[in-house]
Design an enzyme around this catalytic site. Structure first.
Site, short mmCIF file in Angstrom:
data_model
loop_
_atom_site.label_atom_id
_atom_site.label_comp_id
_atom_site.label_asym_id
_atom_site.label_seq_id
_atom_site.Cartn_x
_atom_site.Cartn_y
_atom_site.Cartn_z
N GLY A 14 -31.51 38.97 -1.76
CA GLY A 14 -31.36 40.63 -2.67
C GLY A 14 -30.15 39.95 -3.03
CB SER A 15 -28.37 37.74 -5.46
OG SER A 15 -30.11 37.62 -6.14
NE ARG A 64 -52.42 41.93 -2.64
CZ ARG A 64 -53.22 40.46 -2.99
NH1 ARG A 64 -53.85 41.34 -4.15
NH2 ARG A 64 -53.46 39.49 -2.91
CG MET A 89 -40.45 36.01 -3.22
SD MET A 89 -40.61 35.85 -4.35
CE MET A 89 -42.17 34.05 -5.16
CG LEU A 92 -46.71 45.03 -5.52
CD1 LEU A 92 -45.35 45.87 -6.78
CD2 LEU A 92 -46.48 46.14 -3.91
CG ASN A 106 -40.30 41.45 -11.51
OD1 ASN A 106 -40.35 41.86 -10.75
ND2 ASN A 106 -40.44 40.25 -11.78
CG HIS A 108 -40.24 35.67 -14.47
ND1 HIS A 108 -41.03 35.85 -13.25
CD2 HIS A 108 -40.72 35.07 -14.57
CE1 HIS A 108 -41.26 34.81 -12.94
NE2 HIS A 108 -41.02 34.18 -14.41
CB ALA A 172 -27.84 35.70 -16.90
CD GLU A 173 -32.69 37.01 -12.22
OE1 GLU A 173 -33.06 37.69 -11.41
OE2 GLU A 173 -32.80 34.99 -11.85
C1 GRF Z 1 -34.49 36.06 -8.36
O1 GRF Z 1 -33.95 34.70 -9.63
C2 GRF Z 1 -35.09 37.79 -9.39
O2 GRF Z 1 -35.61 37.12 -10.60
C3 GRF Z 1 -36.61 36.45 -8.92
O3 GRF Z 1 -36.58 36.36 -7.63
C4 GRF Z 1 -34.60 36.44 -7.31
C5 GRF Z 1 -34.75 36.76 -6.15
O4 GRF Z 1 -33.57 36.70 -5.83
N1 GRF Z 1 -38.13 36.93 -9.17
P1 GRF Z 1 -32.28 37.74 -4.91
O5 GRF Z 1 -33.47 38.43 -3.67
O6 GRF Z 1 -32.28 39.05 -5.84
O7 GRF Z 1 -31.14 37.00 -4.58
#
Ligand code: GRF
Length: 224
Positions: A14-15, A64, A89, A92, A106, A108, A172-173
């Site tokens: 959940g970062s 599902r 993960m 869906l 989403n 990625h 970066a995310e």
């Molecule tokens: C991230 O790298 C995201 O891009 C991918 O899964 C990871 C999740 O990390 N889909 P977090 O749970 O948000 O820390």
């Protein structure tokens, strides 16, 4: 200001959820996290939601369709306007994806369409690319496809292993996801086939996350 109500779906750490929570802590940010759903009861992200006083729950239904029906009910109950997958993960249900089409995004950790699916950082290293990064995209039924909202680029270093590259991409995310949600909340995104047009042009903050600037910043900070 009415803020856009965002529902975040997680499975683990959940970062990215945390980055969205922190962005939304600014009252000037145009979105708020209305609810958090995890498909795993042990997801660390649930504690982050709790710490921020955000309604959160686990829906562990292994079926599902069962998961989709329950999640849809929670999201509608929370008057969610945008679903943000953040390290979610599970594949869906098709009906769920279609119901939220154009209202579900989403993140990625690769520059899609390169390296979809599992272990994108490992895939990037195996392919020998010099840059990788992350992508925010609208969700379509096929995994890690869908119109791209925004991307951020990071360099791949000779000495990188999967963890090191993943850490650099993750940083970066955490910058990109809140920016993408902001663009959606401001009503600036228009989906046109596979492409997303951004009213007012690409946000300068997103340009600032990209190649020349990212590399300059990275080198200036001594790499790593
Ligand atoms: C991230 O790298 C995201 O891009 C991918 O899964 C990871 C999740 O990390 N889909 P977090 O749970 O948000 O820390």
């Amino acid at each position: 200001m009415t803020r856009l109500r965002v529902g975040v779906l997680i499975s683990g750490r959940g970062s990215n959820l945390q980055a969205l929570i922190e962005a939304a802590a600014d009252p000037g940010y145009p979105a708020e996290i209305a609810t958090v759903i995890s498909n795993r009861g042990d997801a660390l992200g649930l504690a982050r939601a709790a710490a921020a006083d955000i309604p959160h729950q686990t829906i562990a239904d292994p079926d599902r369709t069962g998961f989709a029906v329950a999640a849809d009910q929670v999201l509608r109950g929370a008057r969610v306007e945008l679903v943000a997958l953040a390290g979610f993960m599970r594949i869906l249900d098709t009906g769920f994806v279609e119901a939220w089409s154009g209202r579900m995004i989403n993140i990625h950790p690769s520059l899609l369409p390169a390296f979809p699916g599992l272990h994108p950082q490992r895939q990037a290293l195996a392919a020998g690319v010099k840059f990788s990064g992350c992508t925010v995209h609208f969700v379509r039924v096929a995994v890690d496809t869908g119109p791209i909202v925004a991307q951020a680029v990071v360099p791949v270093e000779d000495s990188d292993d999967e963890d090191r590259l993943a850490r650099r991409i993750l940083a970066a995310e955490h910058r990109l996801y809140p920016l993408a949600v902001r663009l959606f909340a401001e009503g600036r995104l228009r989906i046109d086939g596979n492409r997303v047009a951004i009213a007012g042009g690409v946000a300068p903050e997103i340009v600032a996350l990209n190649p020349a600037e990212a590399l300059t910043e990275h080198l200036a900070s001594g790499g790593g």
